[in-house]
Every structure is written in C-alpha cells, then in structure tokens.
Scaffold this motif. Sequence first.
Motif, PDB file in Angstrom:
ATOM      1  N   ARG A  12       0.831  -1.211   0.000  1.00 46.29           N
ATOM      2  CA  ARG A  12       0.000   0.000   0.000  1.00 46.29           C
ATOM      3  C   ARG A  12       0.865   1.260   0.000  1.00 46.29           C
ATOM      4  N   ARG A  23      -8.438   2.425  -6.526  1.00 49.09           N
ATOM      5  CA  ARG A  23      -8.974   1.220  -7.159  1.00 49.09           C
ATOM      6  C   ARG A  23      -7.853   0.239  -7.475  1.00 49.09           C
ATOM      7  N   ARG A  26      -6.603  -1.371  -4.210  1.00 48.65           N
ATOM      8  CA  ARG A  26      -7.462  -2.450  -3.718  1.00 48.65           C
ATOM      9  C   ARG A  26      -7.317  -3.709  -4.560  1.00 48.65           C
ATOM     10  N   HIS A  30      -5.647  -7.250  -3.291  1.00 48.43           N
ATOM     11  CA  HIS A  30      -6.498  -8.446  -3.404  1.00 48.43           C
ATOM     12  C   HIS A  30      -5.739  -9.587  -4.083  1.00 48.43           C
TER      13      HIS A  30
END
Length: 321
Positions: A12, A23, A26, A30
Amino acid sequence: MDQAPKLLDQVRERIRFKHYSIRTERAYVHWIRRFILFHGKRHPNTMGASEVEAFLTHLATKGNVAASTQNQAFSALLFLYRDVLGQQLDAVSSVERAKKPERLPTVLTRDEVRTVMAHLDGTNALMAKLLYGAGLRLMECVRLRIKDVEFNRLEIMVRDGKGGKDRVTMLPDSLAEGLAEQVRRTVEIHRQDLASGYGSVYLPNALARKYPAAPQETGWQYVFPASRLSVDPRSGKTRRHHVDEKRLQRAVKAAVRKAGITKPASCHTFRHSFATHLLESGYDIRTVQELLGHSDVRTTMIYTHVLNRGGKGVRSPLDVA
C-alpha cells in the motif's frame, strides 16, 4: 524497537508513493493476498517465477477468469516483485493465458439512444448525455471538475484519462445550459460546505501539498458531487467526493430495460455509440481517435465495422433480383 511493516502495508505504501489510484491499490492487494494464500501463506520472498506461473495458470484453467482479470493479477504480482521486493522475475513464459475473446462493441442506434435517454431524468440524464455526447468514459464523467469545463469554447478537458493522458473533447451545445445549472448547484453546495468548516476536495498526485489552497477552490470541485460528506480512506479527512458511479450504472441499466432494448447495453455503450455515429456521419477516423483518447488508431478502427452493411458489405444472393 519498531516492527517492520507487514508485506501488504508495504504494498500500500509503495502504491501511494507512485500515486496509483485507490482502485488499483485495492485490486493489487487483493491479488497479492490471493497469491500468498494459494501457495499456503508462503512469503513471496521464498517464491519466484514458477509459483507466479502456477497461480496465473490456475486462474485461467480452474478459475475461468477473463483475460483482463488474469492480466490484472499478473500486473499486481509484477508490481510486488519489482517495486516492493526489489526483485526481477525471470521470464514468465509458460503461463497458460486466459483467452481474450474478439468481440465487437455493442452499439445503440440513434433512435435507441434517444429512447434510453427518455427513461432517465435529472443528474442521471445529464451524465448519460455527456457519455454519449462527448464520448466520455464513466469515471471521466464522475471525476469531471468545474475548472475543466470551458463553456465559451464548448470544450471539456479530460484530465488523467486512461493511461494517464489528457485530452480535449467537445461539450455538446445542447447540454451547455443544463451543465451550467449543475455547476451553479455545485458551487452553492461548496459554499455551504465551506461555511460548515469543510469544502476541501481530493487532489491527485500530491497537488494539495504543492498548492495548499487548491482543495478548497471552486474550480477544483467535482461537477457531480456526492450527496453527503464522507471520510477519505487514505487521509482520514472528511470531504465531499464525486457521485458514486454505481448510481448512474443502475439508472442506465433500468432505462435500457424500460426501453425494451435487448442488447447488453451499459454506460460504456454510449461511448461506443458516440464513436460509431461520428464515423457514420463522415468524420475522419483520426479526429475520432483524438476525441476518444486512443493511443493507436487500430483501437478506433474497431468501430468501422458498422460502416459496412451486414455480412461485411456483401449483398445476399437472396436480395439480388
């Protein structure tokens, strides 16, 4: 002694350092998490190209994911190894790729566009007409800022579009009055937010640090603001973001259904229709390419299929006298 940040926190931090969108953040987190779980929670430092290949091949053969989904997972893992772990993956050559279908875009006729628009109202109608009338992508529309609408020249400046590119497209004359009224409403909302101690908006790429006053300036506000304030998930600040794109997606889906159209039409179909109808009207393909923001004219050429009659312009022998 401070502990080293966990791997996903490092991901991150690196994503935010490189100014990737939330976006993308994330999505990458994932896929990296799924990659680790797939290999029994092993640390990526202990794995390499063969494990990446195994995971991506599994997505294609067992997960039946779309080609774009597999490519997104691949990009996330390349980012992990190159930008977070500082490693170069060896050639990943034997990955079984998900097959990318060669499909022509869904296009509405002019009458179908008018019928769908008739089942939309208010802000949803205005936004949908911008998608069709200016060839905007959905997120380009919801992220439109006041300063990027030029009413005198009937132009819209699309900032940081797909691929990080800026471009200029037209503002349809028929939408100018409605969009100006929308801007006036947004300015009033912004005035009330400022009076309440808020009024700051998100700025990309550290512009807020370079121009500290800019987040509260009217020109930087979103043309289509959210109905309520919310907490920014990265900074923790309370702000008014742009309208949720899902709202327009739901409205368009309902309008297509009410119009009795059986084509799988969506918000992006308006952009496809914009390009197709311009080419049908005789506009040069290079002009359409610039309006759409395509890097390669071959991407734009997919819309030329509608310029032919059915069956690639060949007349059926049944119709020959």
